[in-house]
Design a protein around this motif. Structure first.
Motif, short mmCIF file in Angstrom:
data_model
loop_
_atom_site.label_atom_id
_atom_site.label_comp_id
_atom_site.label_asym_id
_atom_site.label_seq_id
_atom_site.Cartn_x
_atom_site.Cartn_y
_atom_site.Cartn_z
N PHE A 279 124.69 50.74 89.26
CA PHE A 279 124.03 51.82 88.55
C PHE A 279 123.87 53.05 89.44
O PHE A 279 123.89 52.95 90.67
N HIS A 280 123.70 54.22 88.79
CA HIS A 280 123.57 55.46 89.56
C HIS A 280 122.51 56.35 88.93
O HIS A 280 122.04 56.10 87.81
N SER A 281 122.15 57.42 89.65
CA SER A 281 121.13 58.36 89.15
C SER A 281 121.58 59.80 89.32
O SER A 281 120.79 60.69 89.64
N LYS B 155 123.04 63.91 84.42
CA LYS B 155 124.10 63.81 83.43
C LYS B 155 124.99 65.05 83.39
O LYS B 155 126.20 64.95 83.21
N GLU C 83 130.66 59.89 82.18
CA GLU C 83 130.38 58.67 82.93
C GLU C 83 130.82 58.85 84.38
O GLU C 83 131.57 59.75 84.71
N GLU D 5 115.16 55.19 89.93
CA GLU D 5 114.31 56.00 89.07
C GLU D 5 113.68 57.17 89.83
O GLU D 5 113.43 58.23 89.25
N ASP E 297 119.84 46.85 82.38
CA ASP E 297 119.90 47.27 80.98
C ASP E 297 118.49 47.41 80.41
O ASP E 297 118.19 48.39 79.71
N GLY F 92 116.80 50.57 81.36
CA GLY F 92 117.39 51.81 80.86
C GLY F 92 118.16 52.58 81.91
O GLY F 92 118.30 53.81 81.81
N LEU F 93 118.70 51.88 82.93
CA LEU F 93 119.44 52.55 84.00
C LEU F 93 120.86 52.90 83.53
O LEU F 93 121.37 52.33 82.57
N THR F 94 121.48 53.84 84.22
CA THR F 94 122.82 54.31 83.85
C THR F 94 123.86 53.57 84.66
O THR F 94 123.90 53.66 85.90
N ALA F 95 124.73 52.82 83.98
CA ALA F 95 125.73 51.99 84.65
C ALA F 95 126.96 52.80 85.04
O ALA F 95 127.36 53.75 84.35
N VAL G 268 131.92 49.87 81.52
CA VAL G 268 130.54 49.58 81.88
C VAL G 268 130.22 48.17 81.38
O VAL G 268 130.89 47.65 80.48
#
Length: 532
Positions: free
Chosen positions: A134-136, A139, A147, A250, A265, A268-271, A283
């Motif tokens: 996952f990454h932060s 967007k 992505e 986060e 998941d 709510g993290l971004t894969a 993903v």
């Protein structure tokens, strides 16, 4: 009867207290003349909630008293206790463990130790999971497809410390239009974990020239402070558990971390979309994870040997073929002895019934999904059933049956008049009220609309208004002491309401599972069946 109960001294809510009463009533409702059957397992931490819930369901389904436990101590300890004993002073016997469990196959050394002792074991797949990366990155700084795409080599070089920035050409080449130009903040687990094992073994297998440290459960120092042979992590911040990794993502922008798929998941993290064996960036999804197991079981015995008593060492679901297949998939196993004929018959019967429930698409697999796993494809369920059928059970074992169409855990429940009241029938028509009430609470929490609560900005504004009122009261304190006293009292009540409201909000939005106190049941040794 030799059986007594007592409630632990815990402060609890009304629903929790009701559950305690329900469980006590359930314990007392059992035929007091019957001995308590004890079954104890130990091993990996990942399926602990799945096991605990299934055990509670089984205890509630039973007419006769059962005491089922699982110690979440890690795959390595679970394997060692399966092989045991290690320390003669402890007087441990491996028969005290009804089953072991691990997210990895039995190690080659442990498997060979069993073989040398003329003991045969088998692996029973019970759940499918995955390691997500996952990454932060904000967007609006990602590439044209929205992505973050990475192949295994690039991922390995990030964790080797060779690639240190998001605008590195090797990353930008895979992400056209990406504008992130920050340092990469890397997080890794501080202690041994199956997540670290799966992540590093995948890198070792898929990109050995880019990740050169091999596959290991942990890096750094052992429990005695001695440096481990593989050395320390080349880069990154050490974090405790999946929760620590999630919190880092986060709070820190432009970070990267590996976490089990279910936890990531839920948070709510971004894969990150990883490049799979077929060259597609994917993903983790339930379908992509299940596809890996389905492909593996259909393509032969490279992952799941035809004979479940063979060694599973070195077999995994990393880099399995398929357009949508996710590349870091792991199987969770229950370890069983092939021969239970010299075990306590009632404990053996409970073990067999429990494993059937865990692998059943009707009972255990939905519980697995609720707890972050992906349901096993039917082909793998059939494999696990066949593996369980190879176990030799005690000749005097009275088997458990289920109140279903064919009296197994694998078909639809039905009412079997009179037969369902026999001592060894497990019935879904028997339930613990606490379980029913907990599910109601969870459904109510899931139905909460976050939009009905104040935003963090509104809460900050309310706190500022309270502060201003306090200052105004203090400034006017000498003018009218009585008025000031009433004002302070009113303010105090307002602050109290604010605090309790904020606390209720925090509980409602952060607790997915109700944590409740349970009664502990003291059982005299004379009434216990099982153990050794």
């Amino acid at each position: 009867s030799g059986t007594t109960t007592h409630l632990e001294h815990n402060t609890c809510t009304l629903p929790a207290f009701r559950k305690m009463l329900s469980l006590v009533a359930n314990a007392l409702a059992h035929d007091a003349s019957k001995p308590v059957t004890v079954m104890a397992g130990s091993g990996t931490t990942n399926p602990r909630r799945m096991f605990w819930e299934t055990m509670e369901v089984m205890q509630c389904m039973a007419k006769e008293p059962l005491h089922l436990t699982y110690r979440a101590v890690g795959s390595s300890t679970g394997q060692k206790e399966f092989v045991g004993p290690d320390d003669k002073a402890v007087k441990y016997d491996s028969k005290m463990q009804a089953f072991g469990a691990g997210d990895i196959p039995m190690s080659e050394d442990n498997f060979n130790a069993l073989k040398e002792a003329n003991r045969t074991m088998l692996h029973v797949p019970i759940a499918i999971g995955a390691i997500g990366v996952f990454h932060s990155i904000p967007k609006d700084e990602l590439g044209d497809d929205g992505e973050l795409n990475l192949d295994a080599c690039t991922l390995g070089e990030i964790y080797m410390g060779t690639i240190t920035r998001w605008d590195d050409e090797r990353i930008v080449k895979q992400n056209p239009g990406m504008t992130a130009a920050s340092k990469i903040y890397v997080a890794h687990r501080i202690k041994g974990s199956s997540s670290t094992s799966g992540f590093t073994e995948y890198l070792e297998q898929t990109a050995p020239t880019c990740w050169t440290l091999g596959g290991h459960k942990e890096f750094g120092k052992d429990k005695f402070g001695k440096a481990l042979p593989q050395g320390d992590w080349p880069t990154g911040e050490p974090k405790e558990g999946s929760g620590g990794m999630s919190e880092y993502l986060e709070k820190r922008a432009y970070a990267i971390a590996y976490i089990d798929y279910g936890h990531g998941d839920d948070a709510g993290l971004t894969a990150i979309a990883l490049k799979n064996q077929d060259g597609h960036y994917v993903v983790p999804t339930p379908k992509g994870i299940e596809d890996a197991a389905t492909f593996a079981i259909k393509e032969g015995d490279d992952v799941y040997p035809k004979d479940p008593t063979d060694s599973f060492h070195g077999r995994n679901l990393y880099g399995i073929e398929g357009k949508d297949t996710y590349p870091i998939v792991m199987t969770t196993y229950i370890y069983l002895a092939q021969d239970y004929t010299k075990r306590a018959a009632d404990t053996a019967a409970a073990t067999k019934a429990f494993v059937e429930m865990v692998i059943s698409p009707k009972i255990g697999q939905p519980i697995a999904v609720e707890n972050g796993f992906v349901a096993m494809p039917q082909e793998l369920v059939e494999y696990s059933k066949a593996a369980l059928a190879k176990v030799a059970w005690p000749a005097d074992m009275q088997e458990y049956f289920f109140e279903t169409e064919d009296k197994t855990a694998f078909t639809k429940e039905t009412t079997r008049k009179e037969e369902g009241m026999l001592p060894r029938f497990l019935s879904r028509k028997r339930k613990c009220y606490g379980d029913y009430e907990r599910k109601q609470i969870l459904e109510a929490v899931e139905d909460i609309d976050p939009d009905t609560f104040a935003t963090s900005e509104e809460l900050d504004a309310a706190k500022a208004q309270i502060g201003a009122l306090q200052k105004q009261i203090d400034d006017n304190d000498g003018d009218d002491d009585q008025t000031a006293a009433f004002a302070k009292a009113g303010l105090g009540l307002g602050v109290t309401g604010f605090v309790f409201g904020a606390a209720a909000l925090a509980v409602a939005l952060t607790k997915k599972h109700a944590v409740v106190a349970k009664p502990s049941v003291k059982v005299s040794e004379a009434t216990v069946v099982g153990g050794v």
